[in-house]
Design a protein around this motif. Structure first.
Motif: not given
Length: 755
Positions: A235-240, A299-305
């Motif tokens: 899972t990955l952190p997201t940059l928005l 909350k997406q399955r690929w996200s580490d939150g």
């Protein structure tokens, strides 16, 4: 064209005394592509010959371009291979900016010559080169393919135009011409094919969803795009990025870069933009919408939150807007030149400004961006003066233009920094709850710097333990956001050390927060600032610690030549300077405050007052934000003032340091108007000025100008006490009469070595 080639040959044969300096040009140069290419090829060959004869130096970066223009594609390819060793990384790979030209050189050198078409030749070369690149390098290389071929053609034509009807061209000018020609020629070659090849390469590397639609709790929808690296098992952190600027290709490039760096890259748009079915609404819902998007992403399955945000200007505002709602998944923000609505644009210190008047049309007229109306510079530039000459109220400005500006009209209902503005971003003690790391990036000459610093100052004011870093230097609004800084800013040549890549710093910061990497090396303390004129970065734990002394200087009524004295001595006798401003006079204007140019500006000093200090007997450094207190008596209930701070260099030229523009009735509280009492001495404190850091040489002096703000770039405050937006030239019957008292002062933060 034959005459051109003949003259070039004559140049080599008979002008050996000037081979290092000049080539002969024909009386006119054709723009026929075939003939021009032949001419450029011959010119390039002559440049190479001349450099061999006169031992002039062409570095490899320029050499391959001249070789390519000369049609020596094999040599150009070898030069690019050599550049791998000089400019590449430890693996000897080519730097990203040269990858497109490496692909072109392979095509032009005849590799894959058995392919039946240029498209197939280029495709084979592109695929082969990109197969050797990792995601990060490929993403960076793609950016260098993206410039529009029309732009490169126009850039070449501009240089070519310089040499029309000339008979000679210097070697330096010839090299410049060939560089632009080679750039245009390469773009012309790849433009028909590269888009589909980039998309093909992206599909191999990433999982891409361009049609995300996220439902908000109130039923509205936010459009988004998400890019994730393929073959990723974790899972990955997201940059928005959260933006109102819907430019799908540009935004996709940003989030691709995030995915290439090992994150999930996401962009979400202000509700109503893109494929959102709602009506575009700037500012008002971005905070809660961005917060809801962050919660959804986490909350997406690929996200580490975990989510981080970055971006500039409006996109800087949306980060602070999200933080007002404290989404738990948001772990850091990196706002560049962040806007603070109501305290930057559309108004500054409660004065509504003309700059970006057309912005609401640009961003809300359609689902993307209304480039056609926004690029009508003549219309918007002329509107200022038309309104100024009309004498109409500021609320009627759109009637002068002829097109209703509904968003401006909405904002004009809120001249105070009231709940409307306060509800958009953290306000006062809400900053105490902001406990995530923040990196703010801005520039000394960023028009929105006041907003960026507002967030920083308020954060530390209400949270003394805040982890908030500032990176600031000699940049404007766009330069502070740029990968590559311009070497010259408004006539000022920035120090070599001032150059840094904003994107690279951002990802270094994100790697520090999310993956435990080291902080960017420039961030040695909380306040990191480039001292103009010193070629040095400095670092301090706070804005106050940038200086070790504060000069308090008084705006004296005593003369110093054609100016007044700016003196450290408190006036021994009370006195004043008298000024009268006729608001019905539209032949003149007051308050020439804008820093353009930065060096060598000759401001209009025909009205207002200027104050000059004694020369400094040693070098000093002005670092921080200047402040002051104006003591004035007027015959009206309000006024808008401008205070500008300059360095007078030993040669007499001016260097624009900083300025203040503000409304007297809001000087003590921008959320509540307190009208002045006519004929009573009023104290007008100010501190919301632009930060600056500049090394002043021995013999330099400080110059301060003080004036009423009356010009075509902002509202005109006639002083009646009515809402300024409703005042018009009929309120100009009695001139404004001011007594500027001589105990008015400014405070200039300085740093002296050894103290």
């Amino acid at each position: 064209m034959k005459n051109f080639l003949f003259l070039l040959l004559i140049c080599v044969a008979t002008h050996t005394s000037v081979v290092a300096t000049e080539l002969v040009l024909p009386e006119s140069m054709t723009k026929d592509d075939t003939a021009l290419a032949a001419s450029m090829q011959q010119l390039a060959k002559q440049v190479l010959t001349l450099c061999e004869q006169s031992a002039c130096h062409l570095d490899n970066d320029m050499l391959f371009r001249v070789q390519s223009a000369a049609g020596l594609h094999g040599k150009a390819l070898l030069t690019l291979e050599q550049l791998k060793k000089i400019k590449g990384d430890d693996n000897g790979e080519l730097i990203a900016s040269l990858v497109p030209f490496y692909v072109v050189a392979q095509v032009q050198n005849g590799l894959w010559s058995n392919e039946p078409s240029l498209k197939r030749v280029f495709s084979q070369a592109f695929r082969t080169v990109f197969a050797s690149l990792d995601n990060k390098r490929a993403s960076k290389a793609i950016q260098w393919f993206k410039r529009d071929v029309k732009e490169t053609h126009q850039a070449f034509d501009l240089v070519l135009e310089k040499h029309k009807h000339k008979t000679k061209i210097s070697r330096v000018a010839a090299i410049e011409l060939l560089r632009h020609f080679q750039h245009y020629q390469a773009h012309q070659l790849w433009a028909p094919f590269v888009g589909s090849l980039i998309a093909e390469d992206d599909d191999k590397r990433y999982i891409i969803d361009k049609n995300v639609l996220i439902k908000m709790p109130d039923g509205a929808h936010v459009a988004a795009m998400i890019v994730r690296p393929k073959n990723n098992k974790k899972t990955l952190p997201t940059l928005l990025n959260f933006t109102i600027y819907h430019n799908a290709e540009k935004e996709f490039s940003k989030i691709r870069e995030s995915a290439a760096r090992g994150y999930a890259g996401a962009v979400a748009y202000t509700r109503g933009k893109g494929h959102s079915p709602d009506i575009p609404i700037p500012y008002e819902h971005d905070g809660e919408d961005a917060s809801n998007v962050i919660n959804w992403l986490s909350k997406q399955r690929w996200s580490d939150g975990r989510v981080g945000m970055f971006g500039g200007s409006y996109d800087g505002f949306t980060q602070w807007a999200a933080l007002k709602h404290l989404p738990p998944a948001l772990k850091t923000i990196v706002p560049y030149v962040a806007n603070n609505p109501g305290d930057g644009l559309p108004m500054e210190n409660n004065i509504f400004l003309f700059v970006n008047y057309a912005w609401p049309f640009y961003t809300t007229n359609n689902k993307t961006l209304d480039n056609e109306i926004y690029s009508d510079h003549k219309r918007w530039n002329e509107l200022n003066e038309k309104w100024y000459q009309s004498g109409k109220s500021y609320r009627e400005v759109d009637s002068v233009d002829g097109l209703e500006n509904k968003w401006l009209q909405r904002w004009l209902l809120h001249p105070s920094y009231d709940k409307y503005w306060q509800n958009m971003v953290p306000y006062k003690d809400e900053f105490a709850k902001v406990n995530i790391p923040v990196l703010t990036i801005t520039g000394y000459y960023d028009d929105g710097q006041q907003s960026a610093l507002h967030y920083l100052k308020e954060h530390y004011k209400y949270n003394s333990n805040a982890e908030h870093y500032l990176l600031i230097g000699p940049y404007d609004h766009f330069g502070a956001q740029a990968v590559k800084k311009s070497s010259t800013l408004r006539s000022y040549t920035i120090d070599p050390v001032a150059h840094f890549d904003t994107s690279e710093i951002t990802y270094q910061w994100m790697d520090h927060i999310f993956y435990g990497a080291q902080k960017p090396s420039l961030l040695k303390d909380k306040i990191n600032y480039q001292v103009m004129g010193s070629n040095e970065w400095k670092h301090a734990p706070s804005i106050e610690k940038q200086s070790n002394e504060v000069l308090t200087l008084y705006l004296s009524n005593l003369k110093s030549g054609d100016k007044n004295q700016l003196t450290s001595a408190y006036p021994s006798e009370s006195g004043f300077l008298y000024q009268e401003v006729d608001f019905s006079d539209r032949k003149t204007s007051n308050n020439d405050y804008y820093p353009y140019p930065i060096v060598g500006k000759k401001p209009d000093l025909s009205n207002g007052y200027s104050f000059i200090s004694a020369p400094f007997d040693t070098e000093i450094e002005v670092s921080g934000t200047f402040s002051g207190e104006i003591k004035a008596t007027i015959n009206k209930k309000d006024m808008d003032i401008g205070v500008v701070l300059y360095e007078v260099m030993p040669n007499g030229a001016l260097f624009h340091l900083s300025y203040f523009l503000g409304r007297a009735s809001y000087a003590k509280d921008m959320s509540k108007r307190s009208l002045l009492t006519p004929y009573k001495v009023t104290s007008i404190p100010f501190d919301k000025t632009r930060m600056v850091s500049r090394k002043l040489s021995k013999g330099s002096r400080l110059l301060v100008t003080l004036n009423i703000n009356k010009n075509s770039f902002a509202q005109i405050n006639y002083g009646t006490g009515k809402d300024v937006s409703d005042e018009n030239i009929s309120d100009a019957k009695e001139p404004l009469q001011i007594k500027w008292h001589n105990n008015s002062s400014i405070n200039v933060p300085i740093y002296r070595e050894g103290e």
